[in-house]
Design an enzyme around this catalytic site. Sequence first.
Site, PDB file in Angstrom:
ATOM      1  N   MET A  75      10.287  25.093  -0.372  1.00  0.00           N
ATOM      2  CA  MET A  75       9.502  24.106  -1.122  1.00  0.00           C
ATOM      3  C   MET A  75      10.389  23.291  -2.076  1.00  0.00           C
ATOM      4  SD  MET A  75       6.179  24.640  -3.566  1.00  0.00           S
ATOM      5  CE  MET A  75       5.134  25.364  -2.342  1.00  0.00           C
ATOM      6  N   ARG A 111      -9.325   0.202  15.626  1.00  0.00           N
ATOM      7  CA  ARG A 111      -9.266   0.989  14.388  1.00  0.00           C
ATOM      8  C   ARG A 111     -10.389   0.537  13.478  1.00  0.00           C
ATOM      9  NH1 ARG A 111      -3.705   1.171  10.882  1.00  0.00           N
ATOM     10  NH2 ARG A 111      -4.254  -1.000  10.514  1.00  0.00           N
ATOM     11  N   TYR A 123      13.953  31.855   4.333  1.00  0.00           N
ATOM     12  CA  TYR A 123      12.775  32.494   4.940  1.00  0.00           C
ATOM     13  C   TYR A 123      12.933  32.599   6.460  1.00  0.00           C
ATOM     14  CZ  TYR A 123      10.448  31.390   0.513  1.00  0.00           C
ATOM     15  OH  TYR A 123      10.101  31.305  -0.805  1.00  0.00           O
ATOM     16  N   LYS A 173       0.856  -1.199   0.000  1.00  0.00           N
ATOM     17  CA  LYS A 173       0.000   0.000   0.000  1.00  0.00           C
ATOM     18  C   LYS A 173       0.886   1.241   0.000  1.00  0.00           C
ATOM     19  CE  LYS A 173      -0.371  -0.241   4.995  1.00  0.00           C
ATOM     20  NZ  LYS A 173      -1.021   0.351   6.123  1.00  0.00           N
TER      21      LYS A 173
HETATM   22  C1  LIG Z   1      -3.505  -4.421   8.327  1.00  0.00           C
HETATM   23  C2  LIG Z   1      -2.019  -4.274   8.171  1.00  0.00           C
HETATM   24  N1  LIG Z   1      -1.271  -5.380   8.087  1.00  0.00           N
HETATM   25  C3  LIG Z   1       0.065  -5.314   7.938  1.00  0.00           C
HETATM   26  C4  LIG Z   1       0.718  -4.096   7.866  1.00  0.00           C
HETATM   27  C5  LIG Z   1       2.208  -4.069   7.708  1.00  0.00           C
HETATM   28  O1  LIG Z   1       2.816  -3.581   8.866  1.00  0.00           O
HETATM   29  P1  LIG Z   1       4.400  -3.411   8.923  1.00  0.00           P
HETATM   30  O2  LIG Z   1       4.731  -2.383   7.902  1.00  0.00           O
HETATM   31  O3  LIG Z   1       4.656  -2.942  10.320  1.00  0.00           O
HETATM   32  O4  LIG Z   1       4.978  -4.736   8.604  1.00  0.00           O
HETATM   33  C6  LIG Z   1      -0.028  -2.928   7.945  1.00  0.00           C
HETATM   34  C7  LIG Z   1       0.668  -1.642   7.883  1.00  0.00           C
HETATM   35  O5  LIG Z   1       0.301  -0.639   8.391  1.00  0.00           O
HETATM   36  C8  LIG Z   1      -1.433  -3.011   8.101  1.00  0.00           C
HETATM   37  O6  LIG Z   1      -2.190  -1.921   8.173  1.00  0.00           O
END
Ligand SMILES: Cc1ncc(COP(=O)(O)O)c(C=O)c1O
Length: 366
Positions: free
Chosen positions: A311, A130, A262, A36
Amino acid sequence: MEIDRCYAKIHLNYILHNYQQVKSLTKAKDVLAVVKADAYGHGAVEVSKMLESHGCKYFAVASLEEAVELRDAGIKGEILIFGRTSLINLHYLKQYNLIQTVHSLSYAEELNDQNANIRIHLNIDTGMSRVGFYLHSTRDIDGVAWDIETIAALKNIQLEGIYTHFADADSSKSDFCETQFNLFEMLLKELENLGIKNLIRHASNSAAAIKHLDKHLDMVRLGIAMYGYPPVPTKLEFKPAMEVFARVHSIHYLASNDTVSYGRTYESEKPEEKIATVAIGYADGYNRMLSNQDYFMIKDDQLPVVGRVCMDFTMVKVEDAAVHDGDFLEIFGLKKDLRGMCKSLDTIPYELLCNISKRVKRIYIK
Ligand SMILES: Cc1ncc(COP(=O)(O)O)c(C=O)c1O
């Protein structure tokens, strides 16, 4: 095209090495690659393609858009979406053969009503608070198991997996990870009693993958350690996969008491003070809070950041180092550990890696 400003060198070979370190550690059937946020800034398509070519079968992303990007790029493996997909977009889940996370009975029922035959994994909240089915104590087990039994009976969704996420698997002090895992296991047992079997069960992130070998179940979800930053002490070698370099735009010589950038937060300390203006700034992901706090490297010389980060530019004091217009300076990488910047900013590698912005060209080393 020649790089005029800054670039990130991505060592795909190190990502593979790190992935294989965890593979060699675990008895779990699969190691899911968490890609991700554009693979934590490393480039989700390139990282996933490389891993897939070495046998990785599972990937996870935060959103439908991220999943579609991978499929469109030719990724064939399973793709799990951690986030929620809107009902209006559900047809994409089928079209792209994606796995959707389900966090509540009502969402499962909404998916079921679409008649789309969607594949799902359930997310169980054992203490992260969460997302997911609320399972914070043994009292919650029956209710969650009842919800899951209802979901398992729905005709238009295929329940394939179940997972939880640890809140502090990296902690050396707390045993909360044990509490979470025990609850999860109790739920799994209850589901077995109800005849809900053969789910793909997963719980461990990087920290637990390295430290809690007893919690790997069928699959571990590997993120930050794969990018070279194990969040817990380990004898295994993990190699940071991203280095960032930026080019010297120009060199200046200041008079005593000239001020830089700045807000005039830095004043030159002597006549003929040599300053290099470097083509990286907060729009590239170089945090403005590092103004007057950090340094860049050239060979073995450290060049202190002076004045406020702009920037597009940051200024450094050169002193006696050999630095010329057009030279590349290391912002972080093999000579300068990103974790030093994390300390100055009171943050974690995840954030600084993700923040390296789109306009910083990624150059891949195989
Ligand atoms: C649901 C979930 N699983 C696994 C991971 C991976 O975690 P890590 O990067 O600490 O291995 C994440 C990362 O935020 C996550 O949100």
